[in-house]
Design a protein around this motif. Sequence first.
Motif, PDB file in Angstrom:
ATOM      1  N   ASN A  24      -2.030   0.689 -12.270  1.00 44.57           N
ATOM      2  CA  ASN A  24      -2.389  -0.718 -12.453  1.00 44.57           C
ATOM      3  C   ASN A  24      -1.157  -1.475 -12.965  1.00 44.57           C
ATOM      4  O   ASN A  24      -0.707  -1.249 -14.083  1.00 44.57           O
ATOM      5  CB  ASN A  24      -3.550  -0.854 -13.437  1.00 44.57           C
ATOM      6  CG  ASN A  24      -4.069  -2.267 -13.521  1.00 44.57           C
ATOM      7  OD1 ASN A  24      -3.458  -3.207 -13.013  1.00 44.57           O
ATOM      8  ND2 ASN A  24      -5.220  -2.423 -14.148  1.00 44.57           N
ATOM      9  N   TYR A  72      -3.422  13.676  -2.398  1.00 46.76           N
ATOM     10  CA  TYR A  72      -3.919  13.038  -3.607  1.00 46.76           C
ATOM     11  C   TYR A  72      -3.326  11.632  -3.673  1.00 46.76           C
ATOM     12  O   TYR A  72      -2.195  11.410  -3.237  1.00 46.76           O
ATOM     13  CB  TYR A  72      -3.508  13.830  -4.845  1.00 46.76           C
ATOM     14  CG  TYR A  72      -3.990  13.223  -6.149  1.00 46.76           C
ATOM     15  CD1 TYR A  72      -5.292  13.395  -6.565  1.00 46.76           C
ATOM     16  CD2 TYR A  72      -3.132  12.477  -6.938  1.00 46.76           C
ATOM     17  CE1 TYR A  72      -5.746  12.842  -7.757  1.00 46.76           C
ATOM     18  CE2 TYR A  72      -3.573  11.918  -8.133  1.00 46.76           C
ATOM     19  CZ  TYR A  72      -4.873  12.104  -8.530  1.00 46.76           C
ATOM     20  OH  TYR A  72      -5.316  11.547  -9.695  1.00 46.76           O
ATOM     21  N   THR A  73      -4.081  10.682  -4.234  1.00 47.68           N
ATOM     22  CA  THR A  73      -3.586   9.325  -4.429  1.00 47.68           C
ATOM     23  C   THR A  73      -3.647   8.975  -5.901  1.00 47.68           C
ATOM     24  O   THR A  73      -4.716   9.038  -6.520  1.00 47.68           O
ATOM     25  CB  THR A  73      -4.421   8.308  -3.614  1.00 47.68           C
ATOM     26  OG1 THR A  73      -4.332   8.635  -2.233  1.00 47.68           O
ATOM     27  CG2 THR A  73      -3.897   6.894  -3.829  1.00 47.68           C
ATOM     28  N   GLN A  74      -2.486   8.634  -6.466  1.00 46.55           N
ATOM     29  CA  GLN A  74      -2.364   8.185  -7.859  1.00 46.55           C
ATOM     30  C   GLN A  74      -2.343   6.661  -7.850  1.00 46.55           C
ATOM     31  O   GLN A  74      -1.555   6.060  -7.123  1.00 46.55           O
ATOM     32  CB  GLN A  74      -1.062   8.722  -8.461  1.00 46.55           C
ATOM     33  CG  GLN A  74      -0.723   8.161  -9.826  1.00 46.55           C
ATOM     34  CD  GLN A  74      -1.617   8.748 -10.910  1.00 46.55           C
ATOM     35  OE1 GLN A  74      -1.735   9.943 -11.047  1.00 46.55           O
ATOM     36  NE2 GLN A  74      -2.248   7.881 -11.670  1.00 46.55           N
ATOM     37  N   THR A  75      -3.205   6.030  -8.635  1.00 54.52           N
ATOM     38  CA  THR A  75      -3.252   4.574  -8.716  1.00 54.52           C
ATOM     39  C   THR A  75      -2.626   4.127 -10.031  1.00 54.52           C
ATOM     40  O   THR A  75      -2.968   4.654 -11.093  1.00 54.52           O
ATOM     41  CB  THR A  75      -4.703   4.062  -8.637  1.00 54.52           C
ATOM     42  OG1 THR A  75      -5.269   4.509  -7.406  1.00 54.52           O
ATOM     43  CG2 THR A  75      -4.751   2.546  -8.693  1.00 54.52           C
ATOM     44  N   LEU A  77      -2.538  -3.301  -7.907  1.00 55.59           N
ATOM     45  CA  LEU A  77      -2.689  -1.845  -7.909  1.00 55.59           C
ATOM     46  C   LEU A  77      -1.690  -1.195  -6.952  1.00 55.59           C
ATOM     47  O   LEU A  77      -1.669  -1.494  -5.759  1.00 55.59           O
ATOM     48  CB  LEU A  77      -4.109  -1.451  -7.508  1.00 55.59           C
ATOM     49  CG  LEU A  77      -5.218  -1.921  -8.447  1.00 55.59           C
ATOM     50  CD1 LEU A  77      -6.580  -1.502  -7.909  1.00 55.59           C
ATOM     51  CD2 LEU A  77      -5.010  -1.385  -9.849  1.00 55.59           C
ATOM     52  N   LEU A  78      -0.900  -0.289  -7.492  1.00 60.19           N
ATOM     53  CA  LEU A  78       0.077   0.466  -6.705  1.00 60.19           C
ATOM     54  C   LEU A  78      -0.532   1.824  -6.380  1.00 60.19           C
ATOM     55  O   LEU A  78      -1.030   2.513  -7.268  1.00 60.19           O
ATOM     56  CB  LEU A  78       1.371   0.647  -7.503  1.00 60.19           C
ATOM     57  CG  LEU A  78       2.485   1.403  -6.796  1.00 60.19           C
ATOM     58  CD1 LEU A  78       3.078   0.540  -5.687  1.00 60.19           C
ATOM     59  CD2 LEU A  78       3.573   1.791  -7.789  1.00 60.19           C
ATOM     60  N   GLN A  79      -0.527   2.188  -5.112  1.00 63.32           N
ATOM     61  CA  GLN A  79      -1.060   3.473  -4.672  1.00 63.32           C
ATOM     62  C   GLN A  79       0.106   4.393  -4.336  1.00 63.32           C
ATOM     63  O   GLN A  79       0.962   4.044  -3.525  1.00 63.32           O
ATOM     64  CB  GLN A  79      -1.929   3.297  -3.420  1.00 63.32           C
ATOM     65  CG  GLN A  79      -3.069   2.327  -3.582  1.00 63.32           C
ATOM     66  CD  GLN A  79      -4.189   2.908  -4.397  1.00 63.32           C
ATOM     67  OE1 GLN A  79      -4.512   4.073  -4.292  1.00 63.32           O
ATOM     68  NE2 GLN A  79      -4.791   2.074  -5.231  1.00 63.32           N
ATOM     69  N   VAL A  80       0.145   5.571  -4.944  1.00 63.49           N
ATOM     70  CA  VAL A  80       1.165   6.577  -4.650  1.00 63.49           C
ATOM     71  C   VAL A  80       0.420   7.735  -3.983  1.00 63.49           C
ATOM     72  O   VAL A  80      -0.357   8.438  -4.616  1.00 63.49           O
ATOM     73  CB  VAL A  80       1.884   7.060  -5.925  1.00 63.49           C
ATOM     74  CG1 VAL A  80       2.990   8.038  -5.573  1.00 63.49           C
ATOM     75  CG2 VAL A  80       2.434   5.878  -6.709  1.00 63.49           C
ATOM     76  N   GLN A  81       0.667   7.891  -2.669  1.00 61.71           N
ATOM     77  CA  GLN A  81      -0.044   8.904  -1.885  1.00 61.71           C
ATOM     78  C   GLN A  81       0.842  10.139  -1.720  1.00 61.71           C
ATOM     79  O   GLN A  81       1.963  10.042  -1.249  1.00 61.71           O
ATOM     80  CB  GLN A  81      -0.418   8.358  -0.515  1.00 61.71           C
ATOM     81  CG  GLN A  81      -1.389   7.215  -0.576  1.00 61.71           C
ATOM     82  CD  GLN A  81      -1.694   6.644   0.803  1.00 61.71           C
ATOM     83  OE1 GLN A  81      -1.063   6.986   1.796  1.00 61.71           O
ATOM     84  NE2 GLN A  81      -2.668   5.748   0.850  1.00 61.71           N
ATOM     85  N   VAL A 104       4.176  -5.099  -4.730  1.00 60.15           N
ATOM     86  CA  VAL A 104       2.810  -4.944  -5.222  1.00 60.15           C
ATOM     87  C   VAL A 104       2.466  -6.093  -6.164  1.00 60.15           C
ATOM     88  O   VAL A 104       3.318  -6.592  -6.876  1.00 60.15           O
ATOM     89  CB  VAL A 104       2.647  -3.574  -5.937  1.00 60.15           C
ATOM     90  CG1 VAL A 104       3.581  -3.447  -7.123  1.00 60.15           C
ATOM     91  CG2 VAL A 104       1.217  -3.334  -6.356  1.00 60.15           C
TER      92      VAL A 104
END
Length: 180
Positions: A146, A141-144, A104-108, A101
């Motif tokens: 930074n 849900y997606t946690q972003t 922005l890291l997306q944790v789905q 990354v």
Amino acid sequence: MKFKKSLKLILMALGCCISFGLAAQQRTSSAVNAGGGSFRNDNYQVDWSIGELARIDTRISDNKVLLVTQGLLQPDFWGQLVMVSDPGFAPGEVKILPNPVRSLLQVQFSLRQIGRIRCILYSAKGERVFQSQFQYYGYGYTQTINMTKLATGGYFLYVELEPVEGSVVRKGSFKIIKID
């Protein structure tokens, strides 16, 4: 029986590799990885090599898309790394995008279980650099996160689900690579 024979051969080869590697290191100050391999089943993964570089070097391509590290084994580098013995997450229930990354890291999350999710991002030194908690309702849900201001390097994302029903807490740890 076949598995035991395979495991025995692998362990013997591993012993030989270590012996040859130690002998080579005593005679020279560095060695080049001449060969090796990997074995994996449902429970174990074993990686081995013959000789290792005395120096560890990391290079990033000019377009900053490819990261190459030489001098150490890198088994299943992009997969999930579970560092706890408690029940973990099934493949696909927690997705990390993109990895490596830049910003922005997306944790789905795509779990069917309802509960409280806690996410903690640790640096390679074990310092907590990010933490969040939220109620998860079982529909995605997606946690972003930074990561723009974080230094280039390796991080670990610890994820914990404390379910509403049942007492089994699910835990997992994921390797994150930050590049510039």
